[in-house]
Design a protein around this motif. Structure first.
Motif, mmCIF file in Angstrom:
data_model
loop_
_atom_site.group_PDB
_atom_site.id
_atom_site.type_symbol
_atom_site.label_atom_id
_atom_site.label_comp_id
_atom_site.label_asym_id
_atom_site.label_seq_id
_atom_site.Cartn_x
_atom_site.Cartn_y
_atom_site.Cartn_z
ATOM 1 N N MET A 1 2.142 -5.465 -1.335
ATOM 2 C CA MET A 1 1.273 -5.247 -0.125
ATOM 3 C C MET A 1 1.453 -6.615 1.016
ATOM 4 O O MET A 1 1.456 -6.505 1.850
ATOM 5 N N LYS A 2 1.574 -7.707 -0.043
ATOM 6 C CA LYS A 2 1.586 -8.900 0.648
ATOM 7 C C LYS A 2 2.673 -9.001 1.949
ATOM 8 O O LYS A 2 2.304 -9.520 2.956
ATOM 9 N N HIS A 3 3.924 -8.843 1.364
ATOM 10 C CA HIS A 3 4.982 -8.867 2.227
ATOM 11 C C HIS A 3 4.852 -8.183 3.407
ATOM 12 O O HIS A 3 5.214 -8.623 4.584
ATOM 13 N N MET A 4 4.437 -6.677 3.115
ATOM 14 C CA MET A 4 4.260 -5.983 4.472
ATOM 15 C C MET A 4 3.239 -6.552 5.516
ATOM 16 O O MET A 4 3.507 -6.509 6.862
ATOM 17 N N ALA A 5 2.357 -6.814 4.937
ATOM 18 C CA ALA A 5 0.883 -7.348 5.599
ATOM 19 C C ALA A 5 1.325 -8.691 6.486
ATOM 20 O O ALA A 5 1.014 -8.901 7.585
ATOM 21 N N MET A 6 2.108 -9.406 5.717
ATOM 22 C CA MET A 6 2.743 -10.837 6.322
ATOM 23 C C MET A 6 3.464 -10.291 7.563
ATOM 24 O O MET A 6 3.370 -11.184 8.492
ATOM 25 N N ALA A 90 -3.200 -1.220 8.899
ATOM 26 C CA ALA A 90 -3.606 -0.256 7.923
ATOM 27 C C ALA A 90 -2.505 0.503 7.099
ATOM 28 O O ALA A 90 -2.769 0.423 5.786
ATOM 29 N N GLY A 91 -1.576 0.768 7.610
ATOM 30 C CA GLY A 91 -0.244 1.213 6.791
ATOM 31 C C GLY A 91 0.118 0.362 5.930
ATOM 32 O O GLY A 91 0.549 0.582 4.771
ATOM 33 N N ALA A 92 0.195 -0.952 6.186
ATOM 34 C CA ALA A 92 0.747 -1.865 5.259
ATOM 35 C C ALA A 92 -0.048 -2.278 4.241
ATOM 36 O O ALA A 92 0.025 -2.251 2.991
ATOM 37 N N ILE A 93 -1.378 -2.106 4.369
ATOM 38 C CA ILE A 93 -2.518 -2.217 3.512
ATOM 39 C C ILE A 93 -2.601 -1.233 2.578
ATOM 40 O O ILE A 93 -2.632 -1.326 1.404
ATOM 41 N N LEU A 94 -2.674 -0.151 3.219
ATOM 42 C CA LEU A 94 -2.687 1.188 2.412
ATOM 43 C C LEU A 94 -1.530 1.379 1.240
ATOM 44 O O LEU A 94 -1.426 1.780 0.080
ATOM 45 N N LEU A 95 -0.371 1.255 2.005
ATOM 46 C CA LEU A 95 0.930 1.479 1.257
ATOM 47 C C LEU A 95 1.163 0.445 0.109
ATOM 48 O O LEU A 95 1.493 0.600 -1.112
ATOM 49 N N GLY A 96 0.792 -0.802 0.517
ATOM 50 C CA GLY A 96 0.862 -1.991 -0.482
ATOM 51 C C GLY A 96 -0.126 -1.555 -1.857
ATOM 52 O O GLY A 96 0.351 -2.040 -2.807
ATOM 53 N N ARG A 97 -1.071 -1.192 -1.328
ATOM 54 C CA ARG A 97 -2.142 -0.931 -2.459
ATOM 55 C C ARG A 97 -1.639 0.190 -3.426
ATOM 56 O O ARG A 97 -1.747 0.226 -4.684
ATOM 57 N N LYS A 98 -0.923 1.286 -2.723
ATOM 58 C CA LYS A 98 -0.393 2.153 -3.572
ATOM 59 C C LYS A 98 0.715 1.698 -4.508
ATOM 60 O O LYS A 98 1.023 1.949 -5.564
ATOM 61 N N ILE A 99 1.466 0.825 -3.978
ATOM 62 C CA ILE A 99 2.638 0.332 -4.430
ATOM 63 C C ILE A 99 2.152 -0.567 -5.677
ATOM 64 O O ILE A 99 2.664 -0.609 -6.915
#
Length: 115
Positions: A1-6, A90-99
């Motif tokens: 999650m962190k990399h996409m959100a960053m 929102a996509g980065a956070i949600l997808l990161g949590r799923k990963i």
């Protein structure tokens, strides 16, 4: 999650920094307000990037998204641009949590297998 959100926050910092001249020159926003709004939000993006190891970074990222959309009151195009970045966030956070959930499940499954 962190990399996409960053990545979202870093790209957003560039766009918000470039919004300052647009606010000042195109929308005739006072210089102090234009610089504070655009560059201030850009700086908050970078601070949120640094804090993403903990929950404070995520919360600050959420606040940045609200601020970016709120810039639409100064420059109407920012409703669209801020909304796009909010959707990416929102996509980065949600997808990161799923990963992260999937990785934890896979690690637990590997630990259960004999040998």
């Amino acid at each position: 999650m962190k990399h996409m959100a960053m990545a979202v926050l870093c790209f957003e910092a560039v766009i918000l920094g470039l919004a300052s001249p647009v606010l000042i020159m195109v929308e005739n926003v006072p210089v102090a307000l234009g610089l504070t709004a655009g560059l201030g939000l850009a700086l908050l993006c970078l601070v949120a990037c640094g804090l993403l190891r903990g929950p404070a970074g995520e919360w600050l990222g959420h606040l940045v998204q609200v601020g970016a959309v709120g810039l639409g009151f100064l420059a109407p195009v920012m409703f669209f641009v801020g909304g796009m970045f909010a959707a990416l966030w929102a996509g980065a956070i949600l997808l990161g949590r799923k990963i992260e959930r999937d990785r934890a499940r896979w690690a637990a499954a590997e630990g259960e297998q004999p040998g």
